[in-house]
Design a protein around this motif. Structure first.
Motif, PDB file in Angstrom:
ATOM      1  N   THR A 139       0.843  -1.210   0.000  1.00  0.00           N
ATOM      2  CA  THR A 139       0.000   0.000   0.000  1.00  0.00           C
ATOM      3  C   THR A 139       0.866   1.243   0.000  1.00  0.00           C
ATOM      4  O   THR A 139       1.715   1.416   0.884  1.00  0.00           O
ATOM      5  N   LEU A 140       0.651   2.094  -1.001  1.00  0.00           N
ATOM      6  CA  LEU A 140       1.396   3.356  -1.097  1.00  0.00           C
ATOM      7  C   LEU A 140       0.521   4.486  -0.566  1.00  0.00           C
ATOM      8  O   LEU A 140      -0.546   4.762  -1.107  1.00  0.00           O
ATOM      9  N   LEU A 141       0.979   5.104   0.514  1.00  0.00           N
ATOM     10  CA  LEU A 141       0.193   6.160   1.152  1.00  0.00           C
ATOM     11  C   LEU A 141       1.135   7.292   1.560  1.00  0.00           C
ATOM     12  O   LEU A 141       2.090   7.074   2.313  1.00  0.00           O
ATOM     13  N   ASN A 142       0.863   8.458   1.042  1.00  0.00           N
ATOM     14  CA  ASN A 142       1.657   9.657   1.344  1.00  0.00           C
ATOM     15  C   ASN A 142       3.167   9.426   1.194  1.00  0.00           C
ATOM     16  O   ASN A 142       3.970   9.783   2.062  1.00  0.00           O
ATOM     17  N   GLY A 143       3.531   8.787   0.086  1.00  0.00           N
ATOM     18  CA  GLY A 143       4.957   8.623  -0.251  1.00  0.00           C
ATOM     19  C   GLY A 143       5.652   7.482   0.462  1.00  0.00           C
ATOM     20  O   GLY A 143       6.870   7.346   0.347  1.00  0.00           O
ATOM     21  N   LYS A 144       4.902   6.663   1.191  1.00  0.00           N
ATOM     22  CA  LYS A 144       5.521   5.532   1.880  1.00  0.00           C
ATOM     23  C   LYS A 144       4.819   4.235   1.481  1.00  0.00           C
ATOM     24  O   LYS A 144       3.595   4.204   1.340  1.00  0.00           O
ATOM     25  N   LEU A 155       9.615   6.586   0.340  1.00  0.00           N
ATOM     26  CA  LEU A 155       9.906   7.179  -0.967  1.00  0.00           C
ATOM     27  C   LEU A 155       9.799   8.698  -0.944  1.00  0.00           C
ATOM     28  O   LEU A 155       9.783   9.339  -1.995  1.00  0.00           O
ATOM     29  N   THR A 156       9.704   9.285   0.253  1.00  0.00           N
ATOM     30  CA  THR A 156       9.679  10.754   0.318  1.00  0.00           C
ATOM     31  C   THR A 156      11.092  11.294   0.102  1.00  0.00           C
ATOM     32  O   THR A 156      11.273  12.476  -0.177  1.00  0.00           O
ATOM     33  N   GLY A 157      12.119  10.426   0.257  1.00  0.00           N
ATOM     34  CA  GLY A 157      13.505  10.803  -0.042  1.00  0.00           C
ATOM     35  C   GLY A 157      13.882  10.318  -1.433  1.00  0.00           C
ATOM     36  O   GLY A 157      13.012   9.977  -2.229  1.00  0.00           O
ATOM     37  N   PRO A 158      15.197  10.247  -1.722  1.00  0.00           N
ATOM     38  CA  PRO A 158      15.644   9.951  -3.096  1.00  0.00           C
ATOM     39  C   PRO A 158      15.789   8.467  -3.429  1.00  0.00           C
ATOM     40  O   PRO A 158      16.294   8.137  -4.504  1.00  0.00           O
ATOM     41  N   LEU A 159      15.350   7.546  -2.578  1.00  0.00           N
ATOM     42  CA  LEU A 159      15.548   6.111  -2.787  1.00  0.00           C
ATOM     43  C   LEU A 159      15.078   5.690  -4.181  1.00  0.00           C
ATOM     44  O   LEU A 159      13.949   5.979  -4.580  1.00  0.00           O
ATOM     45  N   SER A 160      15.926   4.969  -4.927  1.00  0.00           N
ATOM     46  CA  SER A 160      15.532   4.525  -6.271  1.00  0.00           C
ATOM     47  C   SER A 160      16.429   3.375  -6.711  1.00  0.00           C
ATOM     48  O   SER A 160      17.316   2.940  -5.976  1.00  0.00           O
ATOM     49  N   GLY A 161      16.172   2.883  -7.925  1.00  0.00           N
ATOM     50  CA  GLY A 161      17.040   1.897  -8.557  1.00  0.00           C
ATOM     51  C   GLY A 161      17.179   0.603  -7.771  1.00  0.00           C
ATOM     52  O   GLY A 161      16.230   0.113  -7.164  1.00  0.00           O
ATOM     53  N   LEU A 162      18.404   0.056  -7.789  1.00  0.00           N
ATOM     54  CA  LEU A 162      18.651  -1.250  -7.175  1.00  0.00           C
ATOM     55  C   LEU A 162      18.382  -1.263  -5.677  1.00  0.00           C
ATOM     56  O   LEU A 162      17.874  -2.237  -5.129  1.00  0.00           O
ATOM     57  N   GLU A 163      18.750  -0.142  -5.019  1.00  0.00           N
ATOM     58  CA  GLU A 163      18.538  -0.081  -3.566  1.00  0.00           C
ATOM     59  C   GLU A 163      17.039  -0.156  -3.254  1.00  0.00           C
ATOM     60  O   GLU A 163      16.601  -0.902  -2.365  1.00  0.00           O
ATOM     61  N   LEU A 164      16.231   0.568  -4.048  1.00  0.00           N
ATOM     62  CA  LEU A 164      14.773   0.523  -3.869  1.00  0.00           C
ATOM     63  C   LEU A 164      14.252  -0.890  -4.168  1.00  0.00           C
ATOM     64  O   LEU A 164      13.419  -1.433  -3.439  1.00  0.00           O
ATOM     65  N   ARG A 165      14.742  -1.486  -5.230  1.00  0.00           N
ATOM     66  CA  ARG A 165      14.314  -2.841  -5.610  1.00  0.00           C
ATOM     67  C   ARG A 165      14.531  -3.816  -4.448  1.00  0.00           C
ATOM     68  O   ARG A 165      13.638  -4.599  -4.112  1.00  0.00           O
ATOM     69  N   GLU A 166      15.697  -3.757  -3.833  1.00  0.00           N
ATOM     70  CA  GLU A 166      15.973  -4.711  -2.751  1.00  0.00           C
ATOM     71  C   GLU A 166      15.135  -4.400  -1.507  1.00  0.00           C
ATOM     72  O   GLU A 166      14.740  -5.302  -0.781  1.00  0.00           O
ATOM     73  N   ARG A 167      14.843  -3.117  -1.273  1.00  0.00           N
ATOM     74  CA  ARG A 167      13.970  -2.767  -0.129  1.00  0.00           C
ATOM     75  C   ARG A 167      12.545  -3.290  -0.369  1.00  0.00           C
ATOM     76  O   ARG A 167      11.883  -3.801   0.530  1.00  0.00           O
ATOM     77  N   ILE A 168      12.060  -3.136  -1.614  1.00  0.00           N
ATOM     78  CA  ILE A 168      10.705  -3.640  -1.933  1.00  0.00           C
ATOM     79  C   ILE A 168      10.695  -5.164  -1.836  1.00  0.00           C
ATOM     80  O   ILE A 168       9.772  -5.764  -1.280  1.00  0.00           O
ATOM     81  N   ARG A 169      11.737  -5.800  -2.339  1.00  0.00           N
ATOM     82  CA  ARG A 169      11.790  -7.260  -2.288  1.00  0.00           C
ATOM     83  C   ARG A 169      11.739  -7.744  -0.831  1.00  0.00           C
ATOM     84  O   ARG A 169      11.014  -8.681  -0.491  1.00  0.00           O
ATOM     85  N   ALA A 170      12.510  -7.084   0.037  1.00  0.00           N
ATOM     86  CA  ALA A 170      12.556  -7.501   1.448  1.00  0.00           C
ATOM     87  C   ALA A 170      11.174  -7.324   2.091  1.00  0.00           C
ATOM     88  O   ALA A 170      10.703  -8.189   2.847  1.00  0.00           O
ATOM     89  N   LEU A 171      10.505  -6.212   1.778  1.00  0.00           N
ATOM     90  CA  LEU A 171       9.180  -5.964   2.362  1.00  0.00           C
ATOM     91  C   LEU A 171       8.164  -6.991   1.840  1.00  0.00           C
ATOM     92  O   LEU A 171       7.364  -7.561   2.587  1.00  0.00           O
TER      93      LEU A 171
END
Ligand code: SF4
Ligand code: SF4
Length: 404
Positions: free
Chosen positions: A318-323, A349-365
């Motif tokens: 669930t994406l709510l207010n940038g998180k 995602l209110t900060g600059p998180l993107s790319g591979l680092e974001l991918r691995e954070r989403i995968r972990a969640l």
């Protein structure tokens, strides 16, 4: 009409003359029953882990416990029609069964026109597509790709109704706001860019049509080639027009309408507009569990893990207010300041998180298997949670204890 792979599978089943078992007596099991019986294959039984179903039947076919399958010959064809996509084949393999199939391989590409099993054709199509995606996701997870089944995009905290037991916790918002669409659009862009595919974006609130700019989000979501469906959840109190209606005139769109009886006062005009504009839609009568209260209860970690594992929304990011959160209750409860959260349970995602680092954070969640902090404040959302009357209205927001 059967798809080529499905036809080949059915031929194999017919050629052996062995018993046929549908593991999972829910919607996918019933659809699989139709796919087989319409091609002349007799189904021996369903099997299901839920004790309350044992000894009952559906369409004249008995529902047996998994243990009862031990009495069948080991060349029986067992179709996995439940979410235990890889654990159950292993268990069945350990029992000596050798003909184990995924229902997805039976159902993918089949034309369900004329399937008379008490389900709306649009519902069957989505149910099959989601099950096929889920199977692909499980297969792909083993190959390290990242495919999301659902992602809820919250476009507003406001609703045109005030249900006291809303499982998205709208009844606790005293000053609901529309989402910042620039923040939302930017976050969605980065999410889509960092993953491989997503089956279904779900646009909701509250009531999404309350936000007069929600069409901007809808247009953005339908434009991604890696996104297959965009489903709008509405309570049929508002009939979209102008740019909103135009945004819905897209083959990826499905409008999922909940019929709350007298409260859904625009149901008929809404259906008419959607039909006239060729927009796919379906209407559901709600069945609610008691899952809309924020109430801390001290429980063992094992109990909470079990609640989480059985929860029917534990895979709805669930994406709510940038998180990005793991479930809608965690998202809204945290957003309301009513429960704490750990860094591992949210992707910011209110900060600059993107790319591979974001991918691995989403995968972990997304691949998390243990309970959330929010589960400690939740009554659960599974077959054991008590049923309640839906849509009882409250005049005022419910009181909230803030922990932040
Ligand atoms: S359950 Fe009721 S309050 Fe909650 S989003 Fe739906 S209509 Fe609105
Ligand atoms: S908090 Fe836990 S039990 Fe409640 S809806 Fe979310 S995942 Fe399910």
């Amino acid at each position: 009409m059967t798809a080529p792979d499905s036809a080949a599978l059915i031929s194999r089943v017919k050629a052996t003359g062995a018993p046929v078992v549908l593991f999972g007596a829910g919607d996918v099991g019933k659809i699989a029953w139709w796919a087989l019986t319409s091609q002349g294959v007799e189904v021996t039984c369903f099997s299901d882990g839920r004790a309350e179903k044992h000894g009952t039947s559906w369409s004249g076919v008995e529902i047996r416990s998994p243990e009862q399958l031990a009495a069948l010959s080991r060349d029986a064809h067992v179709f996995i029609c439940a979410n235990y996509l890889f654990s159950m084949p292993k268990t069945l393999g350990d029992m000596g069964f050798t003909n184990i199939h995924h229902a997805a391989d039976l159902l993918d590409g089949v034309d369900f026109t004329g399937a008379d099993i008490g389900m709306d054709p649009v519902f069957i199509e989505r149910k099959v597509a989601l099950h096929v995606r889920e199977t692909h996701k499980a297969r792909e997870e083993r190959e390290n790709s990242l495919v999301l089944k659902y992602l809820d995009v919250v476009v507003t905290e406001a609703c045109s109704m005030k249900c006291q037991d809303c499982s998205n916790l709208m009844q606790y918002y005293t000053k609901p706001r529309h989402s910042d669409l620039d923040l939302l659009g930017d976050a969605v862009d980065r999410i889509v860019d960092s993953i491989d595919r997503i089956y279904e974006f779900r646009v909701l609130g509250g009531e999404p049509f309350v936000n007069p700019k929600a069409h901007r989000v809808i247009n953005q979501l339908t434009a991604y080639p890696t996104v297959e469906k965009v489903v709008i959840y509405t309570n049929a109190t508002i009939v979209p027009k102008g740019e909103m209606l135009e945004a819905l005139r897209n083959p990826k769109i499905v409008v999922d309408i909940t019929n709350y009886g007298q409260h859904s006062r625009k149901l008929e005009p809404l259906r008419e507009v959607l039909t006239d504009n060729g927009i796919d839609h379906l209407v559901k009568i709600p069945e609610w569990t008691d899952s809309g209260r924020i109430n801390f209860v001290e429980r063992d970690a094992a109990v909470l893990d079990d609640m989480f594992a059985n929860c029917c929304v534990n895979d709805i990011l669930t994406l709510l207010n940038g998180k990005l959160y793991r479930c809608p209750f965690s998202a809204n409860g945290t957003n309301l300041g009513a429960m704490p959260i750990t860094d591992a349970e949210v992707v910011d995602l209110t900060g600059p998180l993107s790319g591979l680092e974001l991918r691995e954070r989403i995968r972990a969640l997304y691949s998390r298997r243990t309970h959330l902090t929010a589960c400690e404040y939740c009554n659960g959302r599974d077959y054991r949670t008590p049923k309640i009357d839906p849509a009882i209205q409250t005049r005022r927001p419910l009181p909230l204890v803030s922990v932040t």
